[in-house]
Design a protein around this motif. Sequence first.
Motif, PDB file in Angstrom:
ATOM      1  N   ALA A 176      51.709 -79.803  31.170  1.00 63.19           N
ATOM      2  CA  ALA A 176      51.427 -80.966  30.320  1.00 63.19           C
ATOM      3  C   ALA A 176      50.594 -80.556  29.099  1.00 63.19           C
ATOM      4  CB  ALA A 176      50.702 -82.044  31.128  1.00 63.19           C
ATOM      5  N   PHE A 177      49.605 -79.707  29.337  1.00 56.19           N
ATOM      6  CA  PHE A 177      48.800 -79.202  28.216  1.00 56.19           C
ATOM      7  C   PHE A 177      49.679 -78.425  27.236  1.00 56.19           C
ATOM      8  CE2 PHE A 177      46.447 -75.486  26.504  1.00 56.19           C
ATOM      9  CZ  PHE A 177      45.573 -76.161  25.656  1.00 56.19           C
ATOM     10  N   CYS A 178      50.521 -77.558  27.758  1.00 54.26           N
ATOM     11  CA  CYS A 178      51.374 -76.742  26.886  1.00 54.26           C
ATOM     12  C   CYS A 178      52.361 -77.604  26.099  1.00 54.26           C
ATOM     13  CB  CYS A 178      52.124 -75.706  27.714  1.00 54.26           C
ATOM     14  SG  CYS A 178      51.052 -74.408  28.377  1.00 54.26           S
ATOM     15  N   MET A 180      51.914 -80.716  25.204  1.00 58.71           N
ATOM     16  CA  MET A 180      51.159 -81.437  24.180  1.00 58.71           C
ATOM     17  C   MET A 180      50.833 -80.484  23.020  1.00 58.71           C
ATOM     18  SD  MET A 180      50.372 -84.625  23.858  1.00 58.71           S
ATOM     19  CE  MET A 180      49.883 -85.638  25.244  1.00 58.71           C
ATOM     20  N   ALA A 181      50.523 -79.229  23.346  1.00 64.68           N
ATOM     21  CA  ALA A 181      50.280 -78.227  22.295  1.00 64.68           C
ATOM     22  C   ALA A 181      51.544 -78.002  21.474  1.00 64.68           C
ATOM     23  CB  ALA A 181      49.796 -76.914  22.923  1.00 64.68           C
ATOM     24  N   ALA A 182      52.688 -77.954  22.147  1.00 66.76           N
ATOM     25  CA  ALA A 182      53.956 -77.744  21.438  1.00 66.76           C
ATOM     26  C   ALA A 182      54.290 -78.936  20.546  1.00 66.76           C
ATOM     27  CB  ALA A 182      55.080 -77.486  22.438  1.00 66.76           C
ATOM     28  N   LEU A 183      53.938 -80.150  20.985  1.00 62.93           N
ATOM     29  CA  LEU A 183      54.132 -81.333  20.145  1.00 62.93           C
ATOM     30  C   LEU A 183      53.270 -81.236  18.887  1.00 62.93           C
ATOM     31  CD1 LEU A 183      54.174 -84.265  22.734  1.00 62.93           C
ATOM     32  CD2 LEU A 183      56.009 -83.742  21.103  1.00 62.93           C
ATOM     33  N   TYR A 184      52.024 -80.829  19.078  1.00 62.68           N
ATOM     34  CA  TYR A 184      51.117 -80.672  17.937  1.00 62.68           C
ATOM     35  C   TYR A 184      51.662 -79.606  16.975  1.00 62.68           C
ATOM     36  CZ  TYR A 184      46.689 -80.271  15.403  1.00 62.68           C
ATOM     37  OH  TYR A 184      45.720 -80.265  14.429  1.00 62.68           O
ATOM     38  N   TYR A 185      52.128 -78.513  17.536  1.00 61.09           N
ATOM     39  CA  TYR A 185      52.708 -77.428  16.732  1.00 61.09           C
ATOM     40  C   TYR A 185      53.922 -77.939  15.955  1.00 61.09           C
ATOM     41  CZ  TYR A 185      54.225 -72.595  15.777  1.00 61.09           C
ATOM     42  OH  TYR A 185      54.589 -71.411  15.184  1.00 61.09           O
ATOM     43  N   GLU A 187      54.502 -81.009  14.993  1.00 55.99           N
ATOM     44  CA  GLU A 187      54.036 -81.887  13.917  1.00 55.99           C
ATOM     45  C   GLU A 187      53.726 -81.108  12.644  1.00 55.99           C
ATOM     46  OE1 GLU A 187      53.170 -85.385  13.897  1.00 55.99           O
ATOM     47  OE2 GLU A 187      54.514 -85.253  15.626  1.00 55.99           O
ATOM     48  N   LYS A 191      58.820 -76.987  14.013  1.00 54.70           N
ATOM     49  CA  LYS A 191      59.534 -76.120  14.952  1.00 54.70           C
ATOM     50  C   LYS A 191      59.405 -76.586  16.398  1.00 54.70           C
ATOM     51  CE  LYS A 191      59.097 -71.725  12.469  1.00 54.70           C
ATOM     52  NZ  LYS A 191      58.491 -70.389  12.503  1.00 54.70           N
ATOM     53  N   GLY A 192      60.491 -76.515  17.129  1.00 52.82           N
ATOM     54  CA  GLY A 192      60.458 -76.680  18.574  1.00 52.82           C
ATOM     55  C   GLY A 192      60.220 -75.337  19.218  1.00 52.82           C
ATOM     56  N   GLN A 193      60.267 -75.276  20.551  1.00 52.64           N
ATOM     57  CA  GLN A 193      60.122 -73.990  21.225  1.00 52.64           C
ATOM     58  C   GLN A 193      60.363 -74.121  22.712  1.00 52.64           C
ATOM     59  OE1 GLN A 193      56.055 -72.305  21.228  1.00 52.64           O
ATOM     60  NE2 GLN A 193      55.500 -74.253  20.270  1.00 52.64           N
ATOM     61  N   TYR A 194      60.413 -72.930  23.325  1.00 50.02           N
ATOM     62  CA  TYR A 194      60.598 -72.854  24.774  1.00 50.02           C
ATOM     63  C   TYR A 194      59.273 -72.496  25.423  1.00 50.02           C
ATOM     64  CZ  TYR A 194      62.446 -71.527  29.310  1.00 50.02           C
ATOM     65  OH  TYR A 194      62.684 -71.452  30.648  1.00 50.02           O
ATOM     66  N   ILE A 195      58.985 -73.103  26.574  1.00 49.68           N
ATOM     67  CA  ILE A 195      57.744 -72.811  27.306  1.00 49.68           C
ATOM     68  C   ILE A 195      58.105 -72.452  28.749  1.00 49.68           C
ATOM     69  CG2 ILE A 195      55.415 -73.596  27.839  1.00 49.68           C
ATOM     70  CD1 ILE A 195      55.907 -75.964  25.891  1.00 49.68           C
TER      71      ILE A 195
ATOM     72  N   PRO B   4      48.904 -73.743  13.277  1.00 53.49           N
ATOM     73  CA  PRO B   4      48.172 -74.993  12.998  1.00 53.49           C
ATOM     74  C   PRO B   4      46.890 -75.135  13.823  1.00 53.49           C
ATOM     75  CG  PRO B   4      50.139 -75.437  14.297  1.00 53.49           C
ATOM     76  CD  PRO B   4      50.209 -73.994  13.895  1.00 53.49           C
ATOM     77  N   PHE B   5      46.797 -74.408  14.940  1.00 58.21           N
ATOM     78  CA  PHE B   5      45.587 -74.531  15.759  1.00 58.21           C
ATOM     79  C   PHE B   5      44.378 -73.877  15.078  1.00 58.21           C
ATOM     80  CE2 PHE B   5      49.153 -74.677  18.748  1.00 58.21           C
ATOM     81  CZ  PHE B   5      48.947 -75.953  19.238  1.00 58.21           C
ATOM     82  N   MET B 180      44.191 -82.571  23.761  1.00 54.51           N
ATOM     83  CA  MET B 180      45.400 -82.354  22.970  1.00 54.51           C
ATOM     84  C   MET B 180      46.084 -83.686  22.680  1.00 54.51           C
ATOM     85  SD  MET B 180      46.609 -79.621  21.563  1.00 54.51           S
ATOM     86  CE  MET B 180      46.522 -78.031  22.358  1.00 54.51           C
ATOM     87  N   HIS B 351      53.840 -69.035  28.737  1.00 51.50           N
ATOM     88  CA  HIS B 351      54.494 -68.241  27.691  1.00 51.50           C
ATOM     89  C   HIS B 351      55.264 -69.169  26.757  1.00 51.50           C
ATOM     90  CE1 HIS B 351      53.690 -64.601  30.157  1.00 51.50           C
ATOM     91  NE2 HIS B 351      53.764 -65.478  31.128  1.00 51.50           N
ATOM     92  N   PHE B 352      54.831 -69.226  25.499  1.00 57.69           N
ATOM     93  CA  PHE B 352      55.520 -70.006  24.473  1.00 57.69           C
ATOM     94  C   PHE B 352      56.454 -69.083  23.676  1.00 57.69           C
ATOM     95  CE2 PHE B 352      51.328 -72.092  24.843  1.00 57.69           C
ATOM     96  CZ  PHE B 352      51.655 -73.440  24.902  1.00 57.69           C
ATOM     97  N   SER B 353      57.555 -69.624  23.203  1.00 57.41           N
ATOM     98  CA  SER B 353      58.407 -68.798  22.338  1.00 57.41           C
ATOM     99  C   SER B 353      57.871 -68.740  20.912  1.00 57.41           C
ATOM    100  CB  SER B 353      59.847 -69.318  22.350  1.00 57.41           C
ATOM    101  OG  SER B 353      59.925 -70.629  21.813  1.00 57.41           O
TER     102      SER B 353
END
Lengths: 394, 394
Positions: A176-178, A180-185, A187, A191-195, B4-5, B180, B351-353
Amino acid sequence: MNNPFENITILDFTHVYSGPYCTMLFADLGARVIKVERPGSGDDTRHYLPFKNNESGYFAYLNRNKESITLDLKSPEGKEIALGLMKQSDIVIENFSAGTMEKLGLSYEEARKVHPDIIYASISGFGQTGPLCHKAAYDNIAQAMSGLLRVTGYPDQPPVKVGVSIADANAGIHAAFCLMAALYYHEHTGKGQYIDISMMETTMSVLENFVIQYTLNGVVPERMGNEHSASAPFDVYVTKDDYVAVATASNRLFSRMQDAMGMDIMSDPRFAENTLRRKNYVELKPIIGAWMKEHTTADIVSLFDQAGVPVAPLLRIDELVHHPQIRQRGMMETQHHPIIGDFEMPGFPAHFSEIQTPVRKAAPLLGADTDDVLAVMLGFSKEKIQELKDRDIV
Amino acid sequence: MNNPFENITILDFTHVYSGPYCTMLFADLGARVIKVERPGSGDDTRHYLPFKNNESGYFAYLNRNKESITLDLKSPEGKEIALGLMKQSDIVIENFSAGTMEKLGLSYEEARKVHPDIIYASISGFGQTGPLCHKAAYDNIAQAMSGLLRVTGYPDQPPVKVGVSIADANAGIHAAFCLMAALYYHEHTGKGQYIDISMMETTMSVLENFVIQYTLNGVVPERMGNEHSASAPFDVYVTKDDYVAVATASNRLFSRMQDAMGMDIMSDPRFAENTLRRKNYVELKPIIGAWMKEHTTADIVSLFDQAGVPVAPLLRIDELVHHPQIRQRGMMETQHHPIIGDFEMPGFPAHFSEIQTPVRKAAPLLGADTDDVLAVMLGFSKEKIQELKDRDIV
């Protein structure tokens, strides 16, 4: 009301505990969570205890605030529908065995083709890469493989797993934290991404100083019951009628404790400092233990609370549920479920001054939102939906 | 690189474990975390084992990627400096006892006056409200008060706490998720907010179906060792040389297991289905247990792995650290610390992409960044900083 989480749509392919805990947190914030389930049986936890009126409370608790659609992902139409929904979702999350989404043609690579900036998270036992990536994992397997099981328990007894499925829950909240971090990223970068989240690594991440004891000094930490490697007394004692937990990590706290007990222990040079009390705890423990056995848990808690010594009874689940602290903070919420009826469940586990996190709706019956999602998101006609139902695709 | 972080500044008043674990995750993402410590002694964990060259590995692990400033918050100048830094920070986080930040004049209300849209999180044992809000809590106290301690352990032995400080870590990761979420909310509404996180509630939130067993049916769940309420065998067995964890929750998995054992168990009507195996597990356990005792853990793991049965040895911490799965996924990172030297620690647990999460810098020595932060963020002269140092304010 202006709730920005309402604009987030999560296509949720998760089941049992880790993934559903993760998406429950998002659903509580207001995100739209569309849970994709197997036609006929649905999420395994629909068949997990406890039951009332033959309906699972396990499922009803963890899937509140979500929608449910059924979909046979192995059928070509099911796959097309899933990709169509991915196109309109911000987040995809799944916790199948590694490789399953690839086999279904629903991998991150496939999702990107229809939605280039999608955020896609996988939770698994050991991760999507490495020699164990295809190894099956339940919570106890992950507890065993992360070292946690071996360091829990009494030194003179076999190791014991954490009573609840903590490796699952812990992977879910990290996911969930990751996300939310990806959503912030997203914004900020578009870019989207895989976790890739594993139970083994997220559990390893919460082993406090255990890993570092080994990497720094070659010490392999062993289980030590209720004791703590750095402080004493930091333990659970048997009392006249039950048990009690105490924690004193400083002279200030231990001094309060001996005063509350009406004893002078610190003048003994063996017990003058925290490090000495830890070192000589095998001699200190019976002295404190003898006093504890002469007093009830309630009396000890009352006495120590007044003295400012960290102390606690070992609450049973019923005592927890009815505890004034839980009640006054509104941690239990009542929700009406169409089959179970009214029942209480733990609410969102934190309190925001702005973000609202109510249990707005009961967990969905299996496929309750299939018609609506297919009609509104994909423009399917009633006839087409009926045809898919007749063929057990939805 | 566009991270962005890097534009997020966290003013971190936390100590020991829950808060520092939370801000470690943000620091790993690239956020600027300014840790505020007591002049002289700093965070308590600077004095927690393990040590190398008299430096704490506990601190060095959890505070990597952060900056450290010292500040006497009880002095008028210290308070002014703290408010000046809050003005330029996006997030404030603290884990003092409830009421401490109010007494210091550094509460959310004070912070809002200098920074109206600040995000401010408090982690505490029991929360900022309710009858227990001022009660002191260490991890074992929170485990006891959330029901977790009582449900961990063997039924015929006293309850036992989780070997690691899971109530701390779990509060920390929930806080990270909430922060977050608050950042995302701020992006969309321009509003800051206050977040109240307790160890008692976040632990209660991960009790799987335990609370629901009580609220639905009045059942008070008890500890059950390594067993699971819904499946059997889901247990840890004694082997010829050690232990092994197995999990079979279905006929499919149990069928594989009995085949791998070269036995026919399911034809016995007592053990034909998962629910029956659970119900009659007291009779099933010795049958499986006898077989396990004749085989080594390595042989059982190899055999069951090949058969697709969820199985695991109970890894020791050294085995975990050297495990190929951990190594190949890069979960251990080496960092050079100026006093400890090179040492390995667990990296970011996912692990994020796209998002990079390296251990970029060693944990700071106490007050290593005081001069820089006061000069750059507050425009203090060298002379003024020296004067504050001479008076033990920084």
